[in-house]
Design a protein around this motif. Structure first.
Motif: not given
Lengths: 310, 222, 117
Positions: A180, B199-203, A127-129, A132, A88, A135
């Protein structure tokens, strides 16, 4: 929908024109002429040009550098970003770098698995998809914030897109998945190459039933086939690709030296048919290593000249 | 369990060939269940090594011992009296056991006898598959009990990606698409509507990314 | 049927070849056996369904290990025959002995005697 960014692509779409985009793959080397030559061929025939990001996990010149070259040539590049290779920090940083050159479009993807490419022994990041990442870009643009919460000085102004594959499995979640992506912030969608027009039209109907066509611009993806061999390869070997037997048979039915022309004809006919589909906002013509054919396809489908927007 | 696989004998020979006496140290836990480093594997490896070195004309002492666990002080203490007889130890425990043995017996070289892979299950005899990567923040409640972190090649939290074909992952037709499994399961539970929740950004700070991890339970500490 | 088979073979009886463990095979060679063959029922005829298949896999494992450690994987074999087939048993025994005679003695024996000397 009104344009929220300086993106030429967004302005064309917002003005209600059918948009045309294409894509260029950066070279496996540092020669800037490769990208410039491809861009030169198509620049008057498209509104924006995607630059792929190490597609199929083969190491290439970076998408951002190639986008900057297009931008300096006066084109409107679409920066493709995969979440495979950068965390990210790097993704946000590259978005700012692109924004500093006034690159106004980004396409958020997860990327092919590294095992397909030349660094199969490498790590992947994820790390993010891709959702995300959508977003993240929207947060940076709309709220002027980093993921960490701090303010961004001169936030990026990017028209945010995603890919969709109407043909991937499982089919029942294709439209929910699109929904989504839209709720994650996608403003335009470029689809996987369409050969099965019936199934694509079904997908479009399902997405219209949910009103998604009023929330997102759909650019139908098309790739002209060069030969019957390519058709067979795409049918059998490329994951998530739906090439009906009729298309393969039609390619195979003409002599080898005319197959390329047949592929262009099939592409042109598909565009003509899909123009009539409610919710199709434009076309993403991916002529893979065949960029010189983009002008012919655009001209024959009456999409030339491209509209002027300010 | 932690799933491991025996290292090739040749590799172990290279590790220990300069020593005159070696202890092959097995573990009765996970590596016994996955048949990589239990008492039996210790016996086979020790036998093979004895034959190899004897055949090379080497007078090499290779003994066998298997502990209840190599990841607990109390069991590792068992070998305190005997370990000094050896120049080195080949541990057939997972990477955890190898390291803990090395930490405890700092003067003794400890060599790994297995390659440690993952936390997984016995799908059938001789087939083990991964289920958990220990991310430290379990999300199984929202994914129908199937983990996208360990079962998706891209650990995508909002999947599946475009490479999912007829239920399989793009990397290999023999690997099930984790997201197809999640969707099938949500459907079976009548909860497919939950699929559309982002699904939120994961920690990931509780994952490997956050550095070596530690769990402290004051209520059970002595 | 007074069939003859080589006297150098020492028969170890087990209830089923499925009882034969990899470790047994390894230990036999470690103790100086020149060759080991496991005689099981015909494939498909195991009273415990898969005992002889398991034995075959263990023999194959032992063979690979013996190759790796320089003893020779050919010294271990799996043979399947019907328990009523005495002539075949005798023939296989002779074959095995010939194979081992060709391969020579277990190299560990000479290594051991050198060590003792």
């Amino acid at each position: 929908m009104t344009a929220k960014t300086p993106s030429r692509l967004e302005k064309v779409l917002a003005a209600g024109h059918l948009a045309v985009t294409s894509e260029c793959g950066p070279p496996r080397g540092s020669d800037p002429e490769v990208i410039a030559k491809k861009a030169e061929m198509i620049k008057d025939y498209v509104d924006a040009v995607n630059i792929t990001d190490n597609q199929t996990s083969m190491t290439r010149m970076c998408s951002l550098a190639a986008c900057i070259r297009l931008k300096l040539m006066g084109l409107d590049p679409v920066l493709q970003m995969v979440t495979r290779d950068r965390n990210r920090i790097a993704l946000q940083s590259d978005i700012l770098g692109a924004a500093s050159f006034d690159i106004h479009n980004v396409l958020c993807l997860s990327g092919d698995h590294q095992s397909f490419g030349d660094c199969a022994n490498g790590q992947n990041v994820h790390d993010i998809d891709s959702m995300q990442l959508l977003q993240t870009v929207r947060l940076m643009r709309d709220d002027g914030k980093f993921l960490g919460g701090d303010d961004i000085k001169r936030p990026p102004q990017m028209f945010v897109g995603a890919a969709a594959n109407p043909f991937a499995d499982p089919f029942e979640i294709r439209v929910p998945r699109l929904a989504k992506k839209v709720s994650a912030g996608a403003e335009f969608i470029q689809t996987q190459c369409i050969y099965n027009l019936d199934k694509f039209e079904l997908w479009m109907k399902m997405m219209r039933d949910r009103g998604l066509h009023e929330k997102v611009y759909i650019l139908a993806g098309l790739t002209p086939m060069k030969s019957a061999g390519m058709a067979r390869y795409m049918k059998k070997r490329v994951p998530g690709m739906d090439v009906p037997d009729e298309v393969v048979d039609r390619m195979a039915a003409v002599p080898k030296e005319q197959q390329a022309q047949e592929g262009i004809d099939i592409c042109v006919e598909a565009i003509e048919r899909l123009k009539e589909v409610e919710g199709v906002a434009g076309f993403h013509v991916m002529a893979i290593e065949w960029e010189e054919k983009v002008p012919e396809i655009v001209e024959r489908t009456g999409l030339h000249p491209r509209p002027a927007v300010d | 369990m932690i799933v491991a696989e025996k290292k090739p004998i040749q590799e172990i020979i290279e590790e220990i060939k300069t020593h005159d006496s070696v202890l092959i140290l097995g573990c009765n836990e996970c590596v016994t269940v996955c048949e990589a480093g239990g008492k039996k594997e210790v016996g086979v490896l020790a036998s093979a090594l004895r034959m190899y070195f004897l055949n090379k004309g080497r007078d090499m002492r290779i003994d066998e011992h298997t502990l209840e666990r190599q990841c607990d002080h109390e069991y590792l203490d068992e070998i305190r009296e005997m370990i000094d007889q050896y120049d080195g130890v080949v541990s057939l425990a997972c990477g955890v056991g190898v390291q803990f043995t090395a930490e405890k017996y700092t003067q003794k070289p400890i060599y790994p006898g297995v390659n440690t892979f993952f936390m997984g299950v016995t799908e059938s005899r001789g087939v083990w598959t991964e289920r958990c990567q220990g991310c430290g923040q379990c999300i199984l409640a929202s994914t129908g009990g199937i983990c996208p972190v360990s079962r998706c090649a891209k650990r995508i939290l909002n999947g599946p990606c475009g490479g999912s074909t007829t239920g399989n992952c793009e990397i290999n037709k023999d690997v099930a698409c984790g997201w197809q499994l999640i969707i099938d399961r949500l459907k079976a539970l009548g909860r497919l509507d939950e699929y559309e929740e982002l699904a939120p950004i994961k920690d990931w700070s509780t994952d490997r990314a956050g550095g070596p991890r530690k769990v402290v339970r004051e209520d059970v500490q002595s | 049927m007074r069939l003859e088979y080589p006297t150098s073979i020492k028969i170890i009886r087990v209830p089923c070849t499925g009882k034969v463990d990899l470790l047994h095979l390894m230990r036999a060679f470690e103790m100086g056996a020149d060759g080991v063959y496991v005689v099981g029922c015909l494939e498909g005829d195991c009273h415990y369904n898969s005992g002889n298949f398991r034995a075959r896999k263990r023999v194959e494992q032992a063979s690979r290990i013996l190759d790796t450690v320089g003893i020779g994987g050919d010294r271990v074999q799996m043979v399947n025959l019907s328990s009523s087939d005495g002539p075949l048993f005798a023939r296989k025994a002779a074959e095995m002995v010939n194979r081992i005679l060709e391969a020579g003695p277990n190299p560990l024996k000479s290594a051991k005697s050198e060590e003792a000397a």
